[in-house]
Design an enzyme around this catalytic site. Sequence first.
Site, PDB file in Angstrom:
ATOM      1  N   SER A 228       0.840  -1.200   0.000  1.00  0.00           N
ATOM      2  CA  SER A 228       0.000   0.000   0.000  1.00  0.00           C
ATOM      3  C   SER A 228       0.876   1.252   0.000  1.00  0.00           C
ATOM      4  CB  SER A 228      -0.961  -0.045   1.193  1.00  0.00           C
ATOM      5  OG  SER A 228      -1.980   0.927   1.062  1.00  0.00           O
ATOM      6  N   GLU A 355      -9.222  -5.401  -4.201  1.00  0.00           N
ATOM      7  CA  GLU A 355      -8.641  -4.236  -3.530  1.00  0.00           C
ATOM      8  C   GLU A 355      -9.697  -3.205  -3.134  1.00  0.00           C
ATOM      9  OE1 GLU A 355      -5.469  -3.891  -2.791  1.00  0.00           O
ATOM     10  OE2 GLU A 355      -4.229  -4.932  -4.290  1.00  0.00           O
ATOM     11  N   HIS A 459      -7.855  -5.458   0.435  1.00  0.00           N
ATOM     12  CA  HIS A 459      -6.561  -4.783   0.445  1.00  0.00           C
ATOM     13  C   HIS A 459      -5.797  -5.151   1.713  1.00  0.00           C
ATOM     14  CE1 HIS A 459      -3.847  -1.470  -0.567  1.00  0.00           C
ATOM     15  NE2 HIS A 459      -3.973  -0.978   0.651  1.00  0.00           N
TER      16      HIS A 459
END
Length: 564
Positions: A228, A355, A459
């Site tokens: 991320s 995601e 995610h």
Amino acid sequence: MAVTTYSQLLVFAALVFVGRTALLTKPNGPIVRTQYGAVRGMFVEEGTIFLGLPFVVPPVGELRWKPPRAHNTSWAPAVRDGTVPGPACRQPGCGPNDTDWQYDCNRDKSRTQSEDCLYLNVFVPRSVLNSTTVRLPVMCWFHGGNYRFGTGSSMLYDGRILANKTNTVVVTTNYRLGAFGYLVTGEGEDDARGNYGTLDQIEALKWVQQNIADFGGDKDKVTIFGQSAGSDSVAVLLTSDRAANLFHQGIMLSVPFTIAHKTQFEAIRLGNEVTKLANCSAGDMKCLRSKPADDILRASESVGTYIADPFRLLEIFLQWGPTVDGDVLPRQTVDSFAKGQFQRKPFIVGTVGEEGVLFIYGAFGKPMSKVVLDAAALAFLRGKGPAALREYNPPQASDYRPVLSHAVTDWVFECATRNIIRNAVASGENDVWLYVFDHVWSFKSVWHDQSYCNGHVCHGEDVPFVFQTPLLVNLSFTADEQVMSDTMAYHYGNFAHTGDPNKPSRYVHTTGNVLKSPLNWPRYNEGNQFPNMNFTTPQNVMVHDYNKEKCDFWDKEDIYLGTD
């Protein structure tokens, strides 16, 4: 934490690390001698750990919003206690009374936070080479958390198992977050100029170059990796001349490439808003530096929905972070890869299967109507919104969040990632590999306060399998999950040692069920079939031209940065 046996202690006592530094055994932990003095770590079943090593002068007082200065103070003759973490950087939440379902807060009982937070941790594997000539590759991790949350000292990022499985030295580090790391107030000499968090990461890599040999690491074989915001950091460092000589390859997990970094103008607008909320006048750095950290944190969190550029609404999902300043970050990362202006270094990059679910369900707490879906498409995509709606052609439903989640996964993550790797190949970097992770984990408690992720591959869902840290917090893998996780360690370990996830190193030790039939992971450009490793259960599979139809659409629309 597993108990170290007496026989293991004897093994450690007999082994000598690389170079001139010996690993000395003491009743209460190993001692390593560094240029700053001796530091005592701790034995664990998987190896040895050294926590809370300072790499920068504390950025407090007049050094708030100043570039980092390398740590230069000896603590000798005292022996530094490397069994306790340094404080986490200032961030919302993660206080001593907050629940930590995902184990990403600081590991100490008090969940300590401070502006004095620039410390790193070193994890050395148990399977130390019985050699005085071979050094171990280094894997340096940058944590995620939206550039607002997280710490390298969380249990989620404990590197002991990864170090042992890959036989590498793993480093995890902090960097300044939120306004403390990325505030921009102007371009004057005393102004906050931003990118301090990124400069902290660069300083951590300099520390690795200068000190990691003391822990058995090879400064000439450094892999940086992150997830991320941490993987966005890797992408930034791949495009920054400041970091060119500090690492050799990268692994990027779930980079939101489509979310643009702020320009200087946009960052100054945000900075002025923070300054006002902190009850200071624009550009008054003396006032800002006099404010308690709590005041700065409250002001920076109060701008969570502030829009500096109404044509780039995606920024509300990444309010803080690196600024395009022409120096640390010379241009948008998407543009750097499109123009071939990045470091030619091997990299692995990929995403998880869903995601967008975490972000869309987090932003829209109730079922979404078709009217709201249409409005969102027009607001975020403007003139290209109708084309996207036609492409995804949602059937009539009572809730359109799944449709929007699918589109966001493709637009912001998966297809933008495909765009990046194709541009890298077109620019001559052929040592690149693509993956997608689509396994739904078996331990549901971790999504306690985000239950909408249960049953989805949200995610961040691959991170516990990279580090295998659920095994340290009384969670367990299924048999298939353990095989998948060990296979990931096999490929990442090979990459760290040889620059190729398929090329075994005789120093990588992993489980037999992986070594019996490791799946070959071709380079992305091999045979023009665009191979993609699918990390999944019950066993990994290779797919070709993954998600081609949707990614071809987004490529045609040329909208990864949201410009018409």
